[in-house]
Design a protein around this motif. Sequence first.
Motif, mmCIF file in Angstrom:
data_model
loop_
_atom_site.group_PDB
_atom_site.id
_atom_site.type_symbol
_atom_site.label_atom_id
_atom_site.label_comp_id
_atom_site.label_asym_id
_atom_site.label_seq_id
_atom_site.Cartn_x
_atom_site.Cartn_y
_atom_site.Cartn_z
ATOM 1 N N VAL A 94 -2.361 15.666 13.879
ATOM 2 C CA VAL A 94 -2.425 14.197 13.902
ATOM 3 C C VAL A 94 -1.002 13.663 14.044
ATOM 4 C CG1 VAL A 94 -4.526 14.001 12.501
ATOM 5 C CG2 VAL A 94 -2.300 14.002 11.380
ATOM 6 N N ALA A 95 -0.877 12.440 14.539
ATOM 7 C CA ALA A 95 0.445 11.815 14.667
ATOM 8 C C ALA A 95 0.911 11.227 13.342
ATOM 9 C CB ALA A 95 0.414 10.729 15.734
ATOM 10 N N GLU A 96 -0.021 10.739 12.556
ATOM 11 C CA GLU A 96 0.326 10.194 11.237
ATOM 12 C C GLU A 96 -0.891 10.216 10.342
ATOM 13 O OE1 GLU A 96 0.033 5.410 11.385
ATOM 14 O OE2 GLU A 96 1.720 6.249 12.501
ATOM 15 N N GLU A 97 -0.636 10.124 9.041
ATOM 16 C CA GLU A 97 -1.716 10.093 8.066
ATOM 17 C C GLU A 97 -1.229 9.402 6.793
ATOM 18 O OE1 GLU A 97 -3.003 14.071 6.986
ATOM 19 O OE2 GLU A 97 -0.966 14.809 7.136
ATOM 20 N N PRO A 98 -2.147 8.825 6.040
ATOM 21 C CA PRO A 98 -1.764 8.175 4.790
ATOM 22 C C PRO A 98 -1.482 9.219 3.710
ATOM 23 C CG PRO A 98 -4.132 8.068 5.056
ATOM 24 C CD PRO A 98 -3.574 8.701 6.313
ATOM 25 N N PHE A 99 -0.729 8.815 2.699
ATOM 26 C CA PHE A 99 -0.464 9.722 1.581
ATOM 27 C C PHE A 99 -0.341 8.937 0.286
ATOM 28 C CE2 PHE A 99 3.889 8.525 2.667
ATOM 29 C CZ PHE A 99 4.446 8.300 1.422
ATOM 30 N N GLU A 100 -0.380 9.698 -0.805
ATOM 31 C CA GLU A 100 -0.099 9.192 -2.139
ATOM 32 C C GLU A 100 0.759 10.242 -2.822
ATOM 33 O OE1 GLU A 100 -2.716 8.470 -6.073
ATOM 34 O OE2 GLU A 100 -3.345 7.307 -4.317
ATOM 35 N N ALA A 101 1.984 9.879 -3.172
ATOM 36 C CA ALA A 101 2.910 10.822 -3.807
ATOM 37 C C ALA A 101 4.053 10.049 -4.457
ATOM 38 C CB ALA A 101 3.467 11.806 -2.778
ATOM 39 N N ALA A 102 4.664 10.654 -5.451
ATOM 40 C CA ALA A 102 5.781 10.019 -6.164
ATOM 41 C C ALA A 102 7.124 10.295 -5.499
ATOM 42 C CB ALA A 102 5.812 10.491 -7.616
ATOM 43 N N ASN A 103 7.261 11.492 -4.903
ATOM 44 C CA ASN A 103 8.535 11.857 -4.274
ATOM 45 C C ASN A 103 8.270 12.731 -3.053
ATOM 46 O OD1 ASN A 103 8.454 14.693 -5.144
ATOM 47 N ND2 ASN A 103 8.863 13.906 -7.191
ATOM 48 N N LEU A 104 9.328 12.999 -2.307
ATOM 49 C CA LEU A 104 9.177 13.745 -1.060
ATOM 50 C C LEU A 104 8.685 15.164 -1.293
ATOM 51 C CD1 LEU A 104 9.482 13.775 2.008
ATOM 52 C CD2 LEU A 104 11.916 14.334 1.687
ATOM 53 N N GLU A 105 9.119 15.802 -2.357
ATOM 54 C CA GLU A 105 8.651 17.162 -2.650
ATOM 55 C C GLU A 105 7.136 17.181 -2.873
ATOM 56 O OE1 GLU A 105 10.598 20.498 -5.172
ATOM 57 O OE2 GLU A 105 9.439 19.232 -6.543
ATOM 58 N N PRO A 138 17.906 17.071 -2.715
ATOM 59 C CA PRO A 138 16.683 17.752 -3.149
ATOM 60 C C PRO A 138 15.485 16.820 -2.971
ATOM 61 C CG PRO A 138 18.414 17.938 -4.806
ATOM 62 C CD PRO A 138 18.898 16.964 -3.778
ATOM 63 N N HIS A 139 14.421 17.343 -2.416
ATOM 64 C CA HIS A 139 13.261 16.503 -2.109
ATOM 65 C C HIS A 139 12.632 15.896 -3.354
ATOM 66 C CE1 HIS A 139 12.677 18.455 2.105
ATOM 67 N NE2 HIS A 139 13.799 17.805 1.981
ATOM 68 N N ALA A 140 12.759 16.561 -4.492
ATOM 69 C CA ALA A 140 12.220 16.005 -5.742
ATOM 70 C C ALA A 140 12.978 14.753 -6.157
ATOM 71 C CB ALA A 140 12.263 17.048 -6.851
ATOM 72 N N SER A 141 14.212 14.601 -5.697
ATOM 73 C CA SER A 141 15.016 13.430 -6.078
ATOM 74 C C SER A 141 14.802 12.241 -5.142
ATOM 75 C CB SER A 141 16.507 13.799 -6.104
ATOM 76 O OG SER A 141 17.011 13.950 -4.784
ATOM 77 N N VAL A 142 14.042 12.435 -4.069
ATOM 78 C CA VAL A 142 13.793 11.352 -3.109
ATOM 79 C C VAL A 142 12.517 10.625 -3.533
ATOM 80 C CG1 VAL A 142 13.435 10.754 -0.692
ATOM 81 C CG2 VAL A 142 14.930 12.672 -1.287
ATOM 82 N N VAL A 143 12.686 9.556 -4.296
ATOM 83 C CA VAL A 143 11.568 8.776 -4.824
ATOM 84 C C VAL A 143 10.991 7.924 -3.697
ATOM 85 C CG1 VAL A 143 10.904 6.994 -6.492
ATOM 86 C CG2 VAL A 143 12.566 8.761 -7.125
ATOM 87 N N LEU A 144 9.679 7.900 -3.608
ATOM 88 C CA LEU A 144 8.988 7.143 -2.561
ATOM 89 C C LEU A 144 8.479 5.824 -3.125
ATOM 90 C CD1 LEU A 144 7.017 10.104 -0.974
ATOM 91 C CD2 LEU A 144 9.222 9.145 -0.257
ATOM 92 N N GLU A 145 8.786 4.745 -2.426
ATOM 93 C CA GLU A 145 8.359 3.412 -2.828
ATOM 94 C C GLU A 145 7.025 3.071 -2.165
ATOM 95 O OE1 GLU A 145 10.061 1.665 -5.061
ATOM 96 O OE2 GLU A 145 11.653 3.162 -5.165
ATOM 97 N N GLU A 146 6.327 2.103 -2.719
ATOM 98 C CA GLU A 146 5.049 1.658 -2.173
ATOM 99 C C GLU A 146 5.222 1.187 -0.726
ATOM 100 O OE1 GLU A 146 1.069 1.139 -2.099
ATOM 101 O OE2 GLU A 146 2.197 2.016 -3.741
ATOM 102 N N GLY A 147 4.320 1.650 0.157
ATOM 103 C CA GLY A 147 4.338 1.229 1.555
ATOM 104 C C GLY A 147 5.349 1.940 2.431
ATOM 105 N N VAL A 148 5.964 2.976 1.932
ATOM 106 C CA VAL A 148 7.017 3.703 2.644
ATOM 107 C C VAL A 148 6.457 4.480 3.837
ATOM 108 C CG1 VAL A 148 6.866 5.820 1.258
ATOM 109 C CG2 VAL A 148 9.055 5.157 2.251
ATOM 110 N N THR A 149 7.309 4.685 4.836
ATOM 111 C CA THR A 149 6.993 5.556 5.962
ATOM 112 C C THR A 149 7.941 6.741 5.919
ATOM 113 O OG1 THR A 149 6.203 3.747 7.339
ATOM 114 C CG2 THR A 149 6.873 5.758 8.487
ATOM 115 N N VAL A 150 7.385 7.942 5.912
ATOM 116 C CA VAL A 150 8.165 9.186 5.926
ATOM 117 C C VAL A 150 7.950 9.831 7.294
ATOM 118 C CG1 VAL A 150 8.461 11.473 4.894
ATOM 119 C CG2 VAL A 150 7.937 9.489 3.438
#
Length: 83
Positions: free
Chosen positions: A18-29, A62-74
Amino acid sequence: MATGKVRYWAAAKEAAGVAEEPFEAANLEELMTKVTAGRENLARVAARSSFLVDGQPVGRRPHASVVLEEGVTVEVLPPFAGG
């Protein structure tokens, strides 16, 4: 826990199917653990990829230190050949 979308480019797109998909996560790791579960080819590609979080490069953090905010695009950017 944030929700957002992950976009795959080039070989990552092919491996994800797929080109993109939704996710739910706290950080990049956590995100990468979730999206690569049961997807061996995507896990291999992601292991050598670069990442952008809302257009900002993650670099060597470190990917665990990259906090993801609501509505973010990775974005998952595999190595590109040529240039």
